[in-house]
Each structure stands twice: as structure tokens, then as C-alpha cells.
Design a protein around this motif. Structure first.
Motif, short mmCIF file in Angstrom:
data_model
loop_
_atom_site.label_atom_id
_atom_site.label_comp_id
_atom_site.label_asym_id
_atom_site.label_seq_id
_atom_site.Cartn_x
_atom_site.Cartn_y
_atom_site.Cartn_z
N LYS A 203 -3.50 5.52 0.58
CA LYS A 203 -4.01 4.76 1.70
C LYS A 203 -5.50 5.06 1.91
O LYS A 203 -5.91 6.20 2.03
CB LYS A 203 -3.24 5.07 2.98
N TYR B 135 -15.73 0.15 7.07
CA TYR B 135 -14.43 -0.31 7.55
C TYR B 135 -13.56 0.90 7.91
O TYR B 135 -13.62 1.94 7.25
CB TYR B 135 -13.70 -1.13 6.49
N ASN B 136 -12.75 0.74 8.93
CA ASN B 136 -11.69 1.69 9.26
C ASN B 136 -10.35 1.00 9.11
O ASN B 136 -10.22 -0.20 9.44
CB ASN B 136 -11.84 2.22 10.69
N TYR B 137 -9.33 1.73 8.64
CA TYR B 137 -8.02 1.16 8.38
C TYR B 137 -6.95 1.99 9.08
O TYR B 137 -7.02 3.21 9.12
CB TYR B 137 -7.73 1.11 6.89
N GLU B 138 -5.93 1.29 9.60
CA GLU B 138 -4.78 1.95 10.21
C GLU B 138 -3.51 1.38 9.60
O GLU B 138 -3.46 0.21 9.24
CB GLU B 138 -4.77 1.75 11.73
N TYR B 139 -2.46 2.22 9.54
CA TYR B 139 -1.20 1.84 8.90
C TYR B 139 -0.03 2.20 9.81
O TYR B 139 -0.12 3.09 10.65
CB TYR B 139 -1.04 2.57 7.57
N SER C 224 -10.96 4.87 5.49
CA SER C 224 -12.27 4.37 5.89
C SER C 224 -13.16 4.26 4.67
O SER C 224 -12.92 4.90 3.64
CB SER C 224 -12.92 5.30 6.92
N LEU D 31 -0.61 -1.99 6.22
CA LEU D 31 -1.90 -2.06 6.90
C LEU D 31 -1.73 -2.85 8.19
O LEU D 31 -1.28 -4.00 8.18
CB LEU D 31 -2.93 -2.75 6.00
N THR E 138 0.85 -1.19 0.00
CA THR E 138 0.00 0.00 0.00
C THR E 138 0.88 1.23 0.00
O THR E 138 1.88 1.29 0.72
CB THR E 138 -0.91 0.02 1.24
N THR F 184 -4.33 -2.58 10.98
CA THR F 184 -5.63 -2.98 11.49
C THR F 184 -6.72 -2.67 10.46
O THR F 184 -6.66 -1.67 9.75
CB THR F 184 -6.01 -2.27 12.81
N GLU F 185 -7.69 -3.58 10.41
CA GLU F 185 -8.88 -3.40 9.58
C GLU F 185 -10.08 -3.69 10.46
O GLU F 185 -10.26 -4.82 10.91
CB GLU F 185 -8.83 -4.36 8.38
#
Length: 247
Positions: free
Chosen positions: A21, A41-45, A24, A51, A16, A53-54
Motif C-alpha cells: 500500500k 498525494y496522501n492515500y487511505e485504505y 503518500s 483505497l 491493492t 481516499t486519495e
């Protein structure tokens, strides 16, 4: 998680990029002239744009977003996924999501060699199975061997053998099952390509053990491409329970 497509994603790795990126995504539905929140969905990097967390979120009856499941990823120094942890089911006493399952991955020379699967049972991680990956001379995956854990040892379960053409395009997947202390054909998928190495069809067949022949089951997908290499049509065929074909 015996899905070859998932394993292929791990083998070839999805990267990614910071400028692209996705943080959400939200789904809404239209009712009585109003758009209403549904889920998302929420995404953290991490700092390497991996990535980590999803989170799957749902719009609850109180009019607020609620986390329903969360998948977390850990990486090694080469940014390869080493662990995938999935949590679901809300635990009221701890006010957190409970563990559900996790997969761990090991590599050699940057190539995925083994995946081990665990389930969360009675507050402990219990081994469920594993997959071992082999490669050909071109470093392409040539086989996946799945094992079950019987509590004391690994037991053969299923395997798939992959074949490629001279352009390193996948042309066949042949699946076998471990039955009666031997490998028995199960089903296969064949892929064909045009002169530009674009896939034009894939079709599957099942093994007829009584006549010891492969029998096409009617499932097939065909692809059409324009002269510039853009896909213009995808047609899927499938077989009904009465043996007739649909499209």
C-alpha cells in the motif's frame, strides 16, 4: 468521464495488497541548490485494503501542506467500487472542500453494468449522464453506450464496440456518435499482436463520411519485445496539423 480506459479499470478492478500500500507520494523541484516541496498525494485504505481516499496536496506560500482535492471511494460487500466522490474548491464558511462530481456503479454477478455521473450544482446532485456496459460470451466487455440526460429522459450520445481475437486480446475499438437519429461512425483503433500475444502496434483511423471510408490519421504506437517477453522499445507516431508525420 467518457474515457474507456477508466471504465476498463473499473470492469477489471484494481486490487491493492496490504504489504504494497502506498500511503503518500511527494514531488519536489530543485532550485538554487535546494530541493523544495511542490505537491503530492496522501492515500487511505479500509480494513480490506481497498483505497478509500486519495487526497491531492500542495505546498502553499505559508510553508505548509494544503489539501486541494479529495477523491473518496465506497465499496460493496464484494469489494467493488460503488461510488466515486470528487471534491475540490475550498469553502471558507464550512472550512471544507466542496462537492464537485460523483459517479455511481452498479453490478450484476460481479460485472459492472452501469455507471451514472452527477455534478454538484447549486447544492444539489444533478444527473449528467450514464454508461451502460455489455459483455460477450467470454464475459469480456463488448460495448459501452453513453447517454446524456436532458432533464427528463436519457438521450443517446456515443457508443463503442469492442472486438477480440481467439486469444481474447482486444483487436479493435469502433466509436460511433448519435447524429440525426442514427449512429454515425466516428473513429476506430486497431491492435495487433505477435505470436506471444504481445501487442506490437496500435493505430487509429477517422471516418470520412463523404467517401464512406476509414482514413488513417497517422497516430500509431509500435512496441518491440525481447525473446524473454520484456518490452525494449515503444515508438509513437503522430500527425502534425500540416499533414506531416512525427515520431
Amino acid at each position: 468521464m467518457k474515457k474507456i480506459t477508466l471504465l476498463m479499470l473499473i470492469v477489471f478492478t484494481i486490487s491493492t495488497h496490504g504489504q504494497n500500500k502506498l500511503l503518500s507520494s511527494i514531488d519536489e523541484y530543485y532550485y538554487n541548490g535546494i530541493w523544495n516541496n511542490s505537491n503530492g498525494y496522501n492515500y487511505e485504505y479500509d480494513t480490506n485494503n481497498n483505497l478509500i481516499t486519495e487526497s491531492y496536496i500542495n505546498w502553499n506560500s505559508d510553508g505548509a501542506w494544503e489539501i486541494k482535492t479529495k477523491t473518496s471511494y465506497s465499496y460493496n460487500a464484494n469489494n467493488k467500487v460503488t461510488e466515486e466522490l470528487y471534491k475540490s474548491s475550498w469553502d471558507s464558511p464550512t472550512n471544507t472542500l466542496e462537492n464537485s462530481y460523483k459517479d455511481t456503479y452498479t453490478y450484476t454477478g460481479g460485472k459492472l453494468m452501469e455507471a451514472v455521473y452527477y455534478e454538484w450544482i447549486s447544492s444539489n446532485w444533478v444527473i449528467d449522464g450514464k454508461t451502460v456496459v455489455t459483455y460477450n460470451a467470454n464475459d469480456l466487455p463488448s460495448g459501452f453506450l453513453w447517454y446524456d440526460w436532458d432533464g427528463s429522459q436519457w438521450v443517446n450520445d456515443e457508443r463503442v464496440t469492442l472486438s477480440y481475437n481467439s486469444n481474447n486480446k482486444l483487436i479493435s475499438e469502433v466509436y460511433e456518435e448519435w447524429i440525426g437519429e442514427q449512429w454515425v461512425n466516428s473513429y476506430k483503433t486497431l491492435y495487433t499482436y505477435n505470436s506471444n500475444n504481445k501487442m506490437i502496434s496500435n493505430k487509429s483511423a477517422e471516418w470520412d463520411e463523404f467517401n464512406t471510408i476509414w482514413v488513417e490519421n497517422g497516430d500509431k504506437t509500435e512496441y518491440d519485445w525481447d525473446p524473454t517477453g520484456n518490452k525494449t522499445r515503444q515508438t509513437e507516431y503522430y500527425e502534425y496539423s500540416d499533414g506531416s508525420l512525427g515520431q
